[in-house]
Design a protein around this motif. Structure first.
Motif, PDB file in Angstrom:
ATOM      1  N   PRO A  85     -29.805  41.595 -12.012  1.00 47.94           N
ATOM      2  CA  PRO A  85     -30.622  41.012 -10.601  1.00 47.94           C
ATOM      3  C   PRO A  85     -30.670  39.508 -11.192  1.00 47.94           C
ATOM      4  O   PRO A  85     -30.812  38.890 -12.216  1.00 47.94           O
ATOM      5  N   VAL A  86     -30.325  38.636 -10.046  1.00 47.73           N
ATOM      6  CA  VAL A  86     -30.382  37.022 -10.321  1.00 47.73           C
ATOM      7  C   VAL A  86     -31.681  36.486  -9.508  1.00 47.73           C
ATOM      8  O   VAL A  86     -32.017  36.523  -8.557  1.00 47.73           O
ATOM      9  N   PRO A  87     -32.903  36.157 -10.510  1.00 48.84           N
ATOM     10  CA  PRO A  87     -33.872  35.694  -9.820  1.00 48.84           C
ATOM     11  C   PRO A  87     -33.862  34.443  -8.690  1.00 48.84           C
ATOM     12  O   PRO A  87     -34.312  34.590  -7.665  1.00 48.84           O
ATOM     13  N   ASP A  88     -33.118  33.643  -9.053  1.00 47.15           N
ATOM     14  CA  ASP A  88     -32.555  32.310  -8.292  1.00 47.15           C
ATOM     15  C   ASP A  88     -31.266  32.779  -7.804  1.00 47.15           C
ATOM     16  O   ASP A  88     -30.381  31.889  -7.821  1.00 47.15           O
ATOM     17  N   LEU A  89     -31.151  33.491  -6.845  1.00 47.00           N
ATOM     18  CA  LEU A  89     -30.232  33.863  -6.012  1.00 47.00           C
ATOM     19  C   LEU A  89     -29.566  32.677  -4.985  1.00 47.00           C
ATOM     20  O   LEU A  89     -28.619  32.378  -5.011  1.00 47.00           O
ATOM     21  N   PRO A  90     -30.503  31.967  -4.397  1.00 43.19           N
ATOM     22  CA  PRO A  90     -30.161  30.928  -3.597  1.00 43.19           C
ATOM     23  C   PRO A  90     -29.399  29.957  -4.371  1.00 43.19           C
ATOM     24  O   PRO A  90     -28.334  29.236  -3.958  1.00 43.19           O
ATOM     25  N   GLY A  91     -29.656  29.631  -5.775  1.00 45.96           N
ATOM     26  CA  GLY A  91     -28.888  28.630  -6.709  1.00 45.96           C
ATOM     27  C   GLY A  91     -27.638  29.209  -6.799  1.00 45.96           C
ATOM     28  O   GLY A  91     -26.786  28.426  -6.841  1.00 45.96           O
ATOM     29  N   VAL A  92     -27.209  30.526  -6.770  1.00 44.49           N
ATOM     30  CA  VAL A  92     -25.867  30.917  -7.227  1.00 44.49           C
ATOM     31  C   VAL A  92     -25.171  30.797  -5.925  1.00 44.49           C
ATOM     32  O   VAL A  92     -24.314  30.512  -5.657  1.00 44.49           O
ATOM     33  N   ALA A  93     -25.861  31.612  -4.742  1.00 45.18           N
ATOM     34  CA  ALA A  93     -25.068  31.369  -3.522  1.00 45.18           C
ATOM     35  C   ALA A  93     -24.697  30.149  -3.026  1.00 45.18           C
ATOM     36  O   ALA A  93     -23.603  30.118  -2.242  1.00 45.18           O
ATOM     37  N   VAL A  94     -25.229  29.089  -3.136  1.00 42.58           N
ATOM     38  CA  VAL A  94     -25.099  28.012  -2.619  1.00 42.58           C
ATOM     39  C   VAL A  94     -23.948  27.246  -3.061  1.00 42.58           C
ATOM     40  O   VAL A  94     -23.203  26.410  -2.477  1.00 42.58           O
ATOM     41  N   GLN A  95     -23.671  28.008  -4.544  1.00 40.85           N
ATOM     42  CA  GLN A  95     -22.181  27.343  -4.946  1.00 40.85           C
ATOM     43  C   GLN A  95     -21.009  28.469  -4.680  1.00 40.85           C
ATOM     44  O   GLN A  95     -20.118  28.031  -5.438  1.00 40.85           O
ATOM     45  N   THR A  96     -21.146  29.131  -3.821  1.00 45.19           N
ATOM     46  CA  THR A  96     -20.147  30.090  -3.483  1.00 45.19           C
ATOM     47  C   THR A  96     -19.246  29.860  -2.258  1.00 45.19           C
ATOM     48  O   THR A  96     -19.975  28.974  -1.417  1.00 45.19           O
ATOM     49  N   ASP A  97     -18.087  30.184  -2.166  1.00 44.88           N
ATOM     50  CA  ASP A  97     -17.388  29.903  -0.987  1.00 44.88           C
ATOM     51  C   ASP A  97     -17.342  31.112   0.218  1.00 44.88           C
ATOM     52  O   ASP A  97     -17.048  31.182   1.337  1.00 44.88           O
ATOM     53  N   LEU A  98     -17.975  32.360  -0.523  1.00 42.70           N
ATOM     54  CA  LEU A  98     -18.365  33.416   0.454  1.00 42.70           C
ATOM     55  C   LEU A  98     -19.109  34.445  -0.113  1.00 42.70           C
ATOM     56  O   LEU A  98     -18.922  34.749  -1.428  1.00 42.70           O
ATOM     57  N   THR A  99     -20.149  34.789   0.586  1.00 44.20           N
ATOM     58  CA  THR A  99     -21.239  35.882  -0.086  1.00 44.20           C
ATOM     59  C   THR A  99     -20.978  36.926   0.872  1.00 44.20           C
ATOM     60  O   THR A  99     -21.202  36.853   2.225  1.00 44.20           O
ATOM     61  N   ILE A 100     -21.033  38.289   0.456  1.00 44.29           N
ATOM     62  CA  ILE A 100     -21.163  39.159   1.036  1.00 44.29           C
ATOM     63  C   ILE A 100     -22.434  40.038   0.736  1.00 44.29           C
ATOM     64  O   ILE A 100     -22.747  40.299  -0.371  1.00 44.29           O
ATOM     65  N   THR A 101     -23.224  40.462   1.814  1.00 48.30           N
ATOM     66  CA  THR A 101     -24.468  41.071   1.607  1.00 48.30           C
ATOM     67  C   THR A 101     -24.765  42.191   2.865  1.00 48.30           C
ATOM     68  O   THR A 101     -23.862  42.098   3.645  1.00 48.30           O
ATOM     69  N   ALA A 102     -25.801  42.786   2.500  1.00 47.11           N
ATOM     70  CA  ALA A 102     -26.483  43.649   3.675  1.00 47.11           C
ATOM     71  C   ALA A 102     -26.916  42.733   4.804  1.00 47.11           C
ATOM     72  O   ALA A 102     -27.500  41.474   4.699  1.00 47.11           O
ATOM     73  N   SER A 103     -27.094  43.381   6.115  1.00 49.05           N
ATOM     74  CA  SER A 103     -27.364  42.685   7.240  1.00 49.05           C
ATOM     75  C   SER A 103     -28.949  42.639   7.086  1.00 49.05           C
ATOM     76  O   SER A 103     -29.459  43.062   8.142  1.00 49.05           O
ATOM     77  N   GLY A 104     -29.563  42.085   6.255  1.00 51.10           N
ATOM     78  CA  GLY A 104     -31.002  42.077   6.205  1.00 51.10           C
ATOM     79  C   GLY A 104     -31.742  40.856   6.105  1.00 51.10           C
ATOM     80  O   GLY A 104     -30.836  39.838   6.534  1.00 51.10           O
ATOM     81  N   SER A 105     -32.829  40.825   5.719  1.00 54.86           N
ATOM     82  CA  SER A 105     -33.512  39.348   5.692  1.00 54.86           C
ATOM     83  C   SER A 105     -32.585  38.298   4.894  1.00 54.86           C
ATOM     84  O   SER A 105     -32.845  37.237   5.175  1.00 54.86           O
TER      85      SER A 105
END
Length: 357
Positions: free
Chosen positions: A232-252
């Protein structure tokens, strides 16, 4: 004249196990907004995911266990001097809202179409894309209904990174994440699809379950591919903003990614995500990959998803278009609007300190 007592709002939420963390995280974002306005905020519920508990603690929000029985909960709310309760969870007794309102407590109910709409409340919020103002049968006269992405609840760590820039790299960096618990084990379905594209890339796979992490770590990336399996990554936004593509569930969590301008592909993992999944695909703000059950069992569906992923990974311009469309749809001020609506229900709403530009 002595100053008025501060307003006290409770968040009736739970996180962990099969419940996931989405309900808790979006309500804690609202809690952050309320705290910035001088409101006392308390979580009433069970937070069994450590980083979610840390998120509450960092915001100065206490966590107390909540009884499931509406009468016992109302007694606790009265003893704590709570003015309003935010209810977010499909497993919470549907009599809860009515019982609290009978004692004069204001209630805000978070709903996802028909899910959670059985609560009686003063304010209803459906923050999903394409949502219409909810009109639950339990709604009392004069209730306020808010709907759509203008009311998405986003935490500080998302809003603070809205202007972050993504570095250029030789091969795309991809993130797979399916909530704080991934109860459907979606990561084990999606990561092989990414590797099957054959495109040189870096994959970061967030996997809360150690057994699932072990199985993913046993996968063999292709030429020019790397796979990093993490917990688990507590600061997920900090990781995601450095990616070129994120795949996730269609939730919040999708709304966080769109606000950040992260190119996103979505998988429909649960029944309550189906409408949002379809609406997101229609807007062109994210790439729809399919429903998890079909991706797990249908070779044709898997092949189609691999082809879609390959096309997006090889098209930087299309990824840029997705990012721009996402930021256009989610302006990041939803929690301000929801807090305004909740506080207006109180006899003496505190003055708003102001939001983000």
């Amino acid at each position: 004249m002595p100053p008025a007592d501060p307003v006290h709002v409770a968040l009736r939420i739970d996180a962990g196990g099969s419940l996931g963390v989405g309900h808790a995280v979006r309500c804690l974002a609202l809690g952050q907004e309320l705290r910035s306005r001088g409101v006392t905020v308390t979580v009433l519920g069970s937070i069994a995911v450590p980083w979610v508990g840390e998120l509450a603690a960092q915001a100065g929000i206490d966590v107390r266990r909540a009884p499931g029985d509406p009468d016992a909960l109302a007694e606790l709310v009265g003893r704590l001097g709570i003015d309003a309760v935010v209810i977010d969870g499909y497993e919470i007794d549907p009599r809860t809202g009515a019982r609290l309102r009978a004692d004069g407590v204001r209630v805000l109910a978070m709903v996802d179409e028909e899910f959670g709409a059985g609560q009686e409340a003063d304010v209803y919020v459906d923050q999903n894309l394409g949502a219409r103002p909810p009109a639950p049968a339990a709604a009392p006269p004069g209730a306020t209904s808010l709907a759509g992405l203008d009311h998405v609840l986003l935490r500080d760590s998302v809003l603070d990174r809205r202007t972050a820039t993504r570095p250029e790299r030789e091969k795309p960096r991809c993130l797979t994440v399916f909530g704080g618990t991934d109860p459907a084990r979606a990561g084990e379905v999606v990561v092989p699809l990414l590797l099957a594209t054959g495109v040189p890339l870096e994959v970061i796979a967030v996997t809360p379950d150690p057994a699932a992490a072990g199985r993913l770590a046993g996968l063999r990336p292709g030429t020019g591919q790397t796979l990093d399996v993490v917990g688990p990554v507590p600061d997920l936004p900090g990781v995601a903003v450095q990616t070129d593509l994120t795949i996730t569930a269609s939730g919040s969590s999708v709304w966080e990614l769109l606000c950040l301008g992260v190119p996103t592909a979505v998988v429909c993992v649960a029944d309550n995500q189906r409408s949002g999944y379809a609406a997101t695909g229609r807007t062109g703000a994210a790439l729809p990959l399919g429903e998890l059950a079909a991706l797990r069992t249908d070779p044709a569906e898997r092949d189609a998803a691999v082809a879609r992923l390959r096309g997006l990974l090889l098209d930087a311009a299309e990824r840029g278009r997705l990012a721009a469309r996402g930021r256009e749809l989610v302006d990041g001020r939803g929690r301000e609007r929801v807090a305004d609506a909740l506080l207006r229900t109180l006899p003496a709403a505190p003055h708003r300190d102001g939001g983000r530009p």
